[in-house]
Write a protein that holds these residues in place. Structure first.
Motif, PDB file in Angstrom:
ATOM      1  N   ILE A  52     -55.655 -20.161 -71.446  1.00  0.00           N
ATOM      2  CA  ILE A  52     -54.530 -20.782 -72.139  1.00  0.00           C
ATOM      3  C   ILE A  52     -53.224 -20.029 -71.879  1.00  0.00           C
ATOM      4  CG2 ILE A  52     -56.103 -21.625 -73.918  1.00  0.00           C
ATOM      5  CD1 ILE A  52     -54.666 -19.610 -75.824  1.00  0.00           C
ATOM      6  N   THR A  53     -52.163 -20.541 -72.475  1.00  0.00           N
ATOM      7  CA  THR A  53     -50.813 -19.999 -72.324  1.00  0.00           C
ATOM      8  C   THR A  53     -50.778 -18.488 -72.553  1.00  0.00           C
ATOM      9  OG1 THR A  53     -49.874 -22.096 -73.043  1.00  0.00           O
ATOM     10  CG2 THR A  53     -48.467 -20.145 -73.207  1.00  0.00           C
ATOM     11  N   ALA A  54     -50.218 -17.782 -71.589  1.00  0.00           N
ATOM     12  CA  ALA A  54     -50.076 -16.319 -71.672  1.00  0.00           C
ATOM     13  C   ALA A  54     -49.089 -15.896 -70.601  1.00  0.00           C
ATOM     14  CB  ALA A  54     -51.432 -15.635 -71.475  1.00  0.00           C
ATOM     15  N   SER A  55     -48.867 -14.601 -70.501  1.00  0.00           N
ATOM     16  CA  SER A  55     -47.999 -14.079 -69.447  1.00  0.00           C
ATOM     17  C   SER A  55     -48.640 -14.321 -68.084  1.00  0.00           C
ATOM     18  CB  SER A  55     -47.774 -12.579 -69.641  1.00  0.00           C
ATOM     19  OG  SER A  55     -49.001 -11.877 -69.429  1.00  0.00           O
ATOM     20  N   GLU A  56     -47.833 -14.255 -67.027  1.00  0.00           N
ATOM     21  CA  GLU A  56     -48.368 -14.423 -65.679  1.00  0.00           C
ATOM     22  C   GLU A  56     -49.463 -13.404 -65.405  1.00  0.00           C
ATOM     23  OE1 GLU A  56     -45.525 -14.595 -62.531  1.00  0.00           O
ATOM     24  OE2 GLU A  56     -44.144 -15.888 -63.640  1.00  0.00           O
ATOM     25  N   GLU A  57     -49.254 -12.178 -65.859  1.00  0.00           N
ATOM     26  CA  GLU A  57     -50.216 -11.112 -65.588  1.00  0.00           C
ATOM     27  C   GLU A  57     -51.536 -11.371 -66.304  1.00  0.00           C
ATOM     28  OE1 GLU A  57     -46.180  -9.962 -64.853  1.00  0.00           O
ATOM     29  OE2 GLU A  57     -47.113 -10.661 -66.722  1.00  0.00           O
ATOM     30  N   LYS A  58     -51.470 -11.825 -67.565  1.00  0.00           N
ATOM     31  CA  LYS A  58     -52.702 -12.050 -68.318  1.00  0.00           C
ATOM     32  C   LYS A  58     -53.482 -13.227 -67.754  1.00  0.00           C
ATOM     33  CE  LYS A  58     -54.649 -12.589 -72.929  1.00  0.00           C
ATOM     34  NZ  LYS A  58     -54.404 -12.640 -74.388  1.00  0.00           N
ATOM     35  N   ILE A  59     -52.784 -14.293 -67.384  1.00  0.00           N
ATOM     36  CA  ILE A  59     -53.478 -15.433 -66.784  1.00  0.00           C
ATOM     37  C   ILE A  59     -54.146 -15.010 -65.482  1.00  0.00           C
ATOM     38  CG2 ILE A  59     -53.138 -17.674 -65.657  1.00  0.00           C
ATOM     39  CD1 ILE A  59     -51.061 -18.341 -67.772  1.00  0.00           C
ATOM     40  N   ALA A  60     -53.443 -14.254 -64.655  1.00  0.00           N
ATOM     41  CA  ALA A  60     -54.007 -13.798 -63.388  1.00  0.00           C
ATOM     42  C   ALA A  60     -55.251 -12.942 -63.619  1.00  0.00           C
ATOM     43  CB  ALA A  60     -52.969 -13.021 -62.588  1.00  0.00           C
ATOM     44  N   HIS A  61     -55.192 -12.070 -64.638  1.00  0.00           N
ATOM     45  CA  HIS A  61     -56.353 -11.224 -64.946  1.00  0.00           C
ATOM     46  C   HIS A  61     -57.561 -12.076 -65.345  1.00  0.00           C
ATOM     47  CE1 HIS A  61     -58.893  -8.078 -66.555  1.00  0.00           C
ATOM     48  NE2 HIS A  61     -58.869  -8.648 -67.748  1.00  0.00           N
ATOM     49  N   ALA A  62     -57.337 -13.079 -66.197  1.00  0.00           N
ATOM     50  CA  ALA A  62     -58.442 -13.943 -66.616  1.00  0.00           C
ATOM     51  C   ALA A  62     -59.031 -14.687 -65.417  1.00  0.00           C
ATOM     52  CB  ALA A  62     -57.955 -14.925 -67.676  1.00  0.00           C
ATOM     53  N   LEU A  63     -58.173 -15.178 -64.537  1.00  0.00           N
ATOM     54  CA  LEU A  63     -58.658 -15.904 -63.361  1.00  0.00           C
ATOM     55  C   LEU A  63     -59.481 -14.993 -62.453  1.00  0.00           C
ATOM     56  CD1 LEU A  63     -55.454 -17.959 -62.445  1.00  0.00           C
ATOM     57  CD2 LEU A  63     -57.461 -18.743 -63.690  1.00  0.00           C
ATOM     58  N   PRO A 108     -43.209 -25.692 -65.555  1.00  0.00           N
ATOM     59  CA  PRO A 108     -44.196 -25.558 -64.477  1.00  0.00           C
ATOM     60  C   PRO A 108     -43.565 -25.069 -63.188  1.00  0.00           C
ATOM     61  CG  PRO A 108     -43.691 -27.870 -64.883  1.00  0.00           C
ATOM     62  CD  PRO A 108     -43.034 -27.092 -65.977  1.00  0.00           C
ATOM     63  N   SER A 109     -44.336 -24.279 -62.443  1.00  0.00           N
ATOM     64  CA  SER A 109     -43.863 -23.686 -61.195  1.00  0.00           C
ATOM     65  C   SER A 109     -44.961 -23.818 -60.147  1.00  0.00           C
ATOM     66  CB  SER A 109     -43.518 -22.210 -61.405  1.00  0.00           C
ATOM     67  OG  SER A 109     -43.457 -21.524 -60.182  1.00  0.00           O
ATOM     68  N   VAL A 110     -44.648 -24.448 -59.041  1.00  0.00           N
ATOM     69  CA  VAL A 110     -45.616 -24.562 -57.953  1.00  0.00           C
ATOM     70  C   VAL A 110     -45.951 -23.185 -57.396  1.00  0.00           C
ATOM     71  CG1 VAL A 110     -46.036 -25.531 -55.655  1.00  0.00           C
ATOM     72  CG2 VAL A 110     -44.882 -26.910 -57.395  1.00  0.00           C
ATOM     73  N   ASP A 111     -44.989 -22.275 -57.411  1.00  0.00           N
ATOM     74  CA  ASP A 111     -45.263 -20.903 -56.961  1.00  0.00           C
ATOM     75  C   ASP A 111     -46.315 -20.246 -57.853  1.00  0.00           C
ATOM     76  OD1 ASP A 111     -43.481 -21.101 -54.879  1.00  0.00           O
ATOM     77  OD2 ASP A 111     -41.845 -20.089 -55.932  1.00  0.00           O
ATOM     78  N   GLU A 112     -46.212 -20.458 -59.157  1.00  0.00           N
ATOM     79  CA  GLU A 112     -47.214 -19.876 -60.056  1.00  0.00           C
ATOM     80  C   GLU A 112     -48.576 -20.520 -59.834  1.00  0.00           C
ATOM     81  OE1 GLU A 112     -47.802 -18.457 -64.699  1.00  0.00           O
ATOM     82  OE2 GLU A 112     -46.224 -19.927 -64.236  1.00  0.00           O
ATOM     83  N   LEU A 113     -48.603 -21.819 -59.570  1.00  0.00           N
ATOM     84  CA  LEU A 113     -49.863 -22.489 -59.249  1.00  0.00           C
ATOM     85  C   LEU A 113     -50.506 -21.860 -58.018  1.00  0.00           C
ATOM     86  CD1 LEU A 113     -51.886 -24.820 -59.700  1.00  0.00           C
ATOM     87  CD2 LEU A 113     -50.382 -26.263 -58.311  1.00  0.00           C
ATOM     88  N   THR A 114     -49.705 -21.559 -57.027  1.00  0.00           N
ATOM     89  CA  THR A 114     -50.226 -20.895 -55.831  1.00  0.00           C
ATOM     90  C   THR A 114     -50.786 -19.518 -56.169  1.00  0.00           C
ATOM     91  OG1 THR A 114     -48.644 -22.069 -54.412  1.00  0.00           O
ATOM     92  CG2 THR A 114     -49.614 -20.041 -53.525  1.00  0.00           C
ATOM     93  N   GLN A 115     -50.096 -18.799 -57.041  1.00  0.00           N
ATOM     94  CA  GLN A 115     -50.600 -17.493 -57.471  1.00  0.00           C
ATOM     95  C   GLN A 115     -51.945 -17.628 -58.167  1.00  0.00           C
ATOM     96  OE1 GLN A 115     -47.479 -15.762 -59.893  1.00  0.00           O
ATOM     97  NE2 GLN A 115     -45.953 -16.003 -58.280  1.00  0.00           N
ATOM     98  N   TRP A 116     -52.103 -18.681 -58.992  1.00  0.00           N
ATOM     99  CA  TRP A 116     -53.378 -18.901 -59.665  1.00  0.00           C
ATOM    100  C   TRP A 116     -54.504 -19.114 -58.650  1.00  0.00           C
ATOM    101  CZ3 TRP A 116     -51.377 -23.171 -63.533  1.00  0.00           C
ATOM    102  CH2 TRP A 116     -50.562 -22.568 -64.495  1.00  0.00           C
ATOM    103  N   GLN A 117     -54.250 -19.956 -57.678  1.00  0.00           N
ATOM    104  CA  GLN A 117     -55.288 -20.260 -56.696  1.00  0.00           C
ATOM    105  C   GLN A 117     -55.588 -19.052 -55.814  1.00  0.00           C
ATOM    106  OE1 GLN A 117     -57.037 -22.507 -57.671  1.00  0.00           O
ATOM    107  NE2 GLN A 117     -56.678 -24.458 -56.617  1.00  0.00           N
ATOM    108  N   ASN A 118     -54.634 -18.151 -55.674  1.00  0.00           N
ATOM    109  CA  ASN A 118     -54.908 -16.915 -54.947  1.00  0.00           C
ATOM    110  C   ASN A 118     -55.727 -15.951 -55.792  1.00  0.00           C
ATOM    111  OD1 ASN A 118     -53.498 -17.776 -52.678  1.00  0.00           O
ATOM    112  ND2 ASN A 118     -51.569 -16.819 -53.306  1.00  0.00           N
ATOM    113  N   ALA A 119     -55.463 -15.929 -57.100  1.00  0.00           N
ATOM    114  CA  ALA A 119     -56.196 -15.022 -57.998  1.00  0.00           C
ATOM    115  C   ALA A 119     -57.659 -15.446 -58.133  1.00  0.00           C
ATOM    116  CB  ALA A 119     -55.525 -14.995 -59.367  1.00  0.00           C
ATOM    117  N   ALA A 120     -57.903 -16.741 -58.142  1.00  0.00           N
ATOM    118  CA  ALA A 120     -59.267 -17.272 -58.235  1.00  0.00           C
ATOM    119  C   ALA A 120     -59.392 -18.338 -57.150  1.00  0.00           C
ATOM    120  CB  ALA A 120     -59.536 -17.874 -59.609  1.00  0.00           C
ATOM    121  N   PRO A 121     -59.694 -17.924 -55.937  1.00  0.00           N
ATOM    122  CA  PRO A 121     -59.549 -18.798 -54.765  1.00  0.00           C
ATOM    123  C   PRO A 121     -60.161 -20.193 -54.938  1.00  0.00           C
ATOM    124  CG  PRO A 121     -60.103 -16.582 -54.067  1.00  0.00           C
ATOM    125  CD  PRO A 121     -60.200 -16.601 -55.559  1.00  0.00           C
ATOM    126  N   GLY A 122     -59.286 -21.183 -55.038  1.00  0.00           N
ATOM    127  CA  GLY A 122     -59.715 -22.575 -55.098  1.00  0.00           C
ATOM    128  C   GLY A 122     -60.401 -23.006 -56.367  1.00  0.00           C
TER     129      GLY A 122
END
Length: 339
Positions: A52-63, A108-122
């Motif tokens: 859920i909603t959190a900082s970029e760093e926390k979301i990346a860690h969860a992923l 929403p940010s497409v760049d952040e979406l890309t970061q998500w998919q990099n943190a948890a590939p696909g």
């Protein structure tokens, strides 16, 4: 009691269960593995851990943590079919925002979406957003082009914005009827618009608290069983005894005697205290739909939405005076639970 075999339950929104929290600051791969095994005991053979909603760093860690958990055991990887990210691009209004942290909401940010998919590939399979936020239509188009389902939720758009989001590629509604203002115009309003859009499949929380039986019945009839999905939206406190709890999501959460989770003394819901098994149990007892229809909404429909083949995932159950009792759970042809 006679035992019958059901397809494995498929839950598209699981924030936690049984004390295991996807969104805890200290979440580890072992947390996710334990959560998966707890869900197996509930007959859930496939699910999307929901960040859920959190900082970029926390979301990346969860992923990253979820991705690592899938590497521990191939059966864990099979059961975790992807990740649902609910936020951070949600309405800031009280009511639609729910228990999400207002300080972490952002467009929403497409760049952040890309970061998500990099943190948890696909692994990101669903993103829930409020379509009225800036740049949401461009984001929906970009996400859909990558095969990610965009779901409308925690929002307060006008009806034209719903139609624009659908045209851009939105294909789901997140817990339709919840995450909205307490009062809406009689008509038009965005709930009617989502119900009317055949392109949108609607997820519903059938725990007996989020939607009354008559409301849920009417909504499913409007969407049709084939475009309806039952989900739990379960929180880590699901299954906990009554009391007041301090949580990393929303602060103080009250667990009532009947299992309802409330955000402090506001009366607002703080996720669900039920597993998908309990939701199926409630639906069979309170909704005028056949067992086959309920199982379609809790298994076959979400599996189709994820484009997965759940054959080999079975749950042997007995129905005892309205209770669903799990006897055996099989994932990918392997027995993972007998009780």
């Amino acid at each position: 009691m006679s035992v019958t075999s059901w397809p494995g339950l498929v839950d598209l929104q699981v924030n936690g269960f049984g004390g295991f929290d996807v969104n805890a600051d200290d979440v580890t791969p072992d947390t996710i593995v334990a959560l998966t095994r707890a869900l197996w005991r509930e007959g859930v053979t496939t699910y999307l851990p929901t960040v859920i909603t959190a900082s970029e760093e926390k979301i990346a860690h969860a992923l990253e943590t979820i991705a690592l958990a899938r590497q521990i055991d191939p059966l864990i990887a099979r059961s975790i079919a992807g990740i649902h990210i609910e936020g951070p691009s949600l309405s800031a209004d009280d009511g639609p925002r729910g228990a999400h942290d207002a300080a972490q909401l952002r467009d929403p940010s497409v760049d952040e979406l890309t970061q998500w998919q990099n943190a948890a590939p696909g692994l990101v399979r669903i993103v829930t957003l409020a379509p009225e936020r800036a740049r949401s239509l461009e984001y929906i188009t970009a996400a859909a082009a990558r095969g990610i389902r965009v779901s409308i939720g925690h929002c307060a758009p006008d009806t034209e914005r719903i139609r624009e989001a659908v045209a851009a590629g939105a294909s789901l509604s997140t817990h339709l009827g919840n995450g909205v203002h307490r009062e809406l115009p009689r008509h038009p309003n965005h709930l009617w618009a989502q119900l009317a859009a055949d392109e949108l499949t609607a997820m519903f929380i059938a725990d007996g608290h989020h939607l009354p039986a008559d409301t849920l019945t009417a909504m499913i009839r409007a969407k049709g069983v084939q475009r309806s999905i039952l989900t739990s939206d379960s929180a880590a406190l699901a299954g906990s005894p009554p009391g007041r709890y301090a949580t990393p999501v929303g602060g103080v959460v009250i667990v009532a005697e009947d299992g309802r989770l409330s955000l402090g003394d506001t009366g607002l819901l703080a996720g669900s205290g039920a597993s998908l098994r309990h939701c199926v149990e409630w639906a069979l007892a309170h909704l005028p739909f056949t067992e086959d229809d309920v199982l379609a909404m809790a298994s076959r429909n979400p599996a189709r939405m994820l484009r997965i083949d759940p054959s080999g995932d079975r749950v042997d159950v007995a129905l005892d005076h309205g209770r669903v009792i799990i006897h055996r759970v099989t994932v990918g042809g392997n027995v993972v639970c007998e009780q």
